[in-house]
Motif scaffolding. Structure first.
Motif, PDB file in Angstrom:
ATOM      1  N   LYS A 185       0.832  -1.203   0.000  1.00 55.62           N
ATOM      2  CA  LYS A 185       0.000   0.000   0.000  1.00 55.62           C
ATOM      3  C   LYS A 185       0.867   1.252   0.000  1.00 55.62           C
ATOM      4  N   GLN A 186       0.409   2.219  -0.761  1.00 59.40           N
ATOM      5  CA  GLN A 186       1.047   3.520  -0.747  1.00 59.40           C
ATOM      6  C   GLN A 186       0.287   4.431   0.204  1.00 59.40           C
ATOM      7  N   LYS A 187       1.015   5.366   0.794  1.00 61.66           N
ATOM      8  CA  LYS A 187       0.347   6.328   1.652  1.00 61.66           C
ATOM      9  C   LYS A 187      -0.627   7.145   0.799  1.00 61.66           C
ATOM     10  N   LEU A 188      -1.877   7.175   1.221  1.00 62.32           N
ATOM     11  CA  LEU A 188      -2.910   7.875   0.463  1.00 62.32           C
ATOM     12  C   LEU A 188      -2.786   9.376   0.715  1.00 62.32           C
ATOM     13  N   THR A 189      -2.200  10.045  -0.255  1.00 62.92           N
ATOM     14  CA  THR A 189      -2.020  11.491  -0.164  1.00 62.92           C
ATOM     15  C   THR A 189      -2.959  12.159  -1.155  1.00 62.92           C
ATOM     16  N   ILE A 190      -3.841  12.983  -0.665  1.00 62.12           N
ATOM     17  CA  ILE A 190      -4.817  13.651  -1.514  1.00 62.12           C
ATOM     18  C   ILE A 190      -4.361  15.073  -1.788  1.00 62.12           C
ATOM     19  N   ASP A 191      -4.199  15.371  -3.066  1.00 59.87           N
ATOM     20  CA  ASP A 191      -3.871  16.734  -3.495  1.00 59.87           C
ATOM     21  C   ASP A 191      -5.183  17.497  -3.668  1.00 59.87           C
ATOM     22  N   TRP A 192      -5.426  18.455  -2.807  1.00 59.92           N
ATOM     23  CA  TRP A 192      -6.693  19.177  -2.803  1.00 59.92           C
ATOM     24  C   TRP A 192      -6.706  20.373  -3.751  1.00 59.92           C
ATOM     25  N   SER A 193      -5.648  20.576  -4.528  1.00 60.78           N
ATOM     26  CA  SER A 193      -5.532  21.801  -5.325  1.00 60.78           C
ATOM     27  C   SER A 193      -6.660  21.955  -6.334  1.00 60.78           C
ATOM     28  N   ASN A 194      -6.999  20.888  -7.052  1.00 60.38           N
ATOM     29  CA  ASN A 194      -8.058  21.002  -8.057  1.00 60.38           C
ATOM     30  C   ASN A 194      -9.438  21.160  -7.423  1.00 60.38           C
ATOM     31  N   PHE A 195      -9.635  20.517  -6.255  1.00 64.73           N
ATOM     32  CA  PHE A 195     -10.904  20.699  -5.542  1.00 64.73           C
ATOM     33  C   PHE A 195     -11.038  22.138  -5.063  1.00 64.73           C
ATOM     34  N   LEU A 196      -9.958  22.696  -4.522  1.00 66.61           N
ATOM     35  CA  LEU A 196      -9.980  24.085  -4.063  1.00 66.61           C
ATOM     36  C   LEU A 196     -10.134  25.037  -5.242  1.00 66.61           C
ATOM     37  N   LEU A 197      -9.546  24.678  -6.386  1.00 68.17           N
ATOM     38  CA  LEU A 197      -9.702  25.500  -7.587  1.00 68.17           C
ATOM     39  C   LEU A 197     -11.159  25.518  -8.025  1.00 68.17           C
ATOM     40  N   TRP A 198     -11.789  24.328  -8.024  1.00 68.23           N
ATOM     41  CA  TRP A 198     -13.217  24.255  -8.377  1.00 68.23           C
ATOM     42  C   TRP A 198     -14.064  25.116  -7.442  1.00 68.23           C
ATOM     43  N   ALA A 199     -13.877  24.957  -6.139  1.00 74.99           N
ATOM     44  CA  ALA A 199     -14.664  25.713  -5.167  1.00 74.99           C
ATOM     45  C   ALA A 199     -14.337  27.205  -5.221  1.00 74.99           C
ATOM     46  N   GLY A 200     -13.055  27.538  -5.408  1.00 82.44           N
ATOM     47  CA  GLY A 200     -12.646  28.938  -5.452  1.00 82.44           C
ATOM     48  C   GLY A 200     -13.247  29.680  -6.631  1.00 82.44           C
TER      49      GLY A 200
END
Length: 396
Positions: A185-200
């Motif tokens: 298993k790889q450490k599940l790292t979520i890049d929130w940049s695109n989600f924040l871009l959508w909301a922003g």
């Protein structure tokens, strides 16, 4: 496996798809299968169905998200955005031109030219369902879920049922996780940049529109908001736009008449490419009081507004999806998700045929198209061109 290729080769195929894929999102998927999987081998059928299933769960235009996500997997964000432009520009240009030249269009001619396209689109969807199920549904559980998904989606014809079916099917097969091999298993790292871009962008557009009252900004905000909330494609988008731009049109922009709306929606169904290009038509009509330049601006901001939210959201999910798949339960869930997705495609072929007249000609065109795709190597664009030529000849 995803095949990495030169940008221009992939974009050339995307542009060809943009001018030859009639029939809505399920028909688009069958074209993607034939061109991107069977012919070019950019990715496998399993990869295509996996990406499409992810897009079905998210709001926005599923076929556009699928294609841009493939571009992302092949060449990263730069190729993905170029893919988006190559896919939407032809249809957006046609719909913008239609809005500008509305008074000069002969709607009867368009109907005659495309009279064979709708039954042909059903043939393409049937072919897609056949090939996808053949390559991705290989277990008894998968077959059962495919049939069940097809039956449920046929009798419950609402777009909100699609993500529900996919999620439940995935949960059912996730219980078989013990049959999956263990992976590191790889450490599940979520890049929130695109989600924040959508909301922003959503918040900024709403605030800027409220402050400036500028029509282009208000149009962008309206379509961006709708693109962030709608599941199920252009068929669901249409009633939302009708309510806002016809039934309860704001005095800020030029209202769209009932006949203009229906004519534009019919044209969006008749041309290749994404049905969401209808937004460009509405945006252009909303700014007709500002001349041709204003109409073009209205079309551009409306098209960007409707297509960007789904793009941002699929880029957000696709970045951590590979890490998420390392978990056995997630990998096991793909069996149910892809099987159910194949069932949705199969049901859509029946649903798409029902509004057509039950004539020997329509049955013949649908079956003939399916046979040409299965038993010959005639390219899809040639088959579509043949349908347009027949429409011209018999429309005389």
């Amino acid at each position: 496996m995803i095949k990495h290729v030169r940008y221009y080769l992939f974009l050339k195929d995307v542009l060809m798809l943009a001018v030859t894929t009639f029939g809505g999102p399920q028909a688009h998927l069958s074209h993607f299968q034939k061109v991107l999987v069977d012919k070019r081998k950019y990715l496998s059928s399993e990869d295509l169905m996996e990406i499409n299933s992810l897009c079905q769960i998210l709001p926005g235009p599923a076929s556009t998200q699928t294609l841009t996500a493939i571009g992302f997997k092949i060449g990263g964000p730069n190729l993905a955005y170029l893919t988006l432009l190559a896919w939407i520009i032809p249809a957006v240009a046609v719909m913008t031109g239609a809005a500008i030249g509305l008074s000069y269009m002969d709607e009867k001619l368009i109907i005659e030219l495309t009279r064979f396209i709708r039954p042909m689109a059903v043939g393409f969807v049937s072919y897609g369902a056949y090939m996808i199920s053949l390559k991705t549904v290989t277990t008894r559980t998968g077959i059962a879920l495919m049939i069940l998904a097809a039956v449920i989606s046929y009798f419950a014809q609402t777009p909100f049922i699609f993500p529900i079916i996919l999620i439940i099917a995935g949960l059912i097969t996730s219980l078989k996780f013990r049959s999956q091999p263990r992976e590191e298993k790889q450490k599940l790292t979520i890049d929130w940049s695109n989600f924040l871009l959508w909301a922003g962008v959503l918040i900024f557009a709403a605030a800027l529109g409220g402050i400036t009252k500028a029509l282009p900004v208000k149009l962008f905000e309206n379509f961006y908001r709708n693109g962030s909330l709608v599941f199920g494609g252009g068929q669901v988008l249409a009633p939302l736009l009708y309510t806002e731009f016809v039934q309860y049109a704001k005095p800020l922009h030029h209202p769209t008449s009932h006949d203009e709306f229906l004519s534009g929606y019919a044209l969006a169904q008749a041309i290749p490419g994404p049905v969401f290009s209808f937004s460009a038509y509405i945006g252009a009509l909303s700014m007709r009081d500002y001349g041709i330049g204003g109409e073009i601006l209205g079309a551009i901001v409306s098209a960007l507004g409707i297509f960007l939210p789904g793009t941002f959201l699929i880029f957000f999910v696709i970045r951590f999806w590979e890490s998420l798949k390392k978990y056995r339960a997630v990998r096991a869930s793909l069996e149910g998700i892809t099987a159910a997705s194949a069932g949705l495609v199969a049901a859509s072929a029946i649903i798409m045929f029902q509004p057509l007249e039950n004539t020997f000609l329509n049955f013949g065109v649908t079956i003939g198209t399916f046979a040409l795709l299965v038993f010959t190597k005639i390219p899809s664009p040639v088959i579509i061109l043949l349908g347009l030529v027949l429409g011209f000849v018999f429309g005389k």
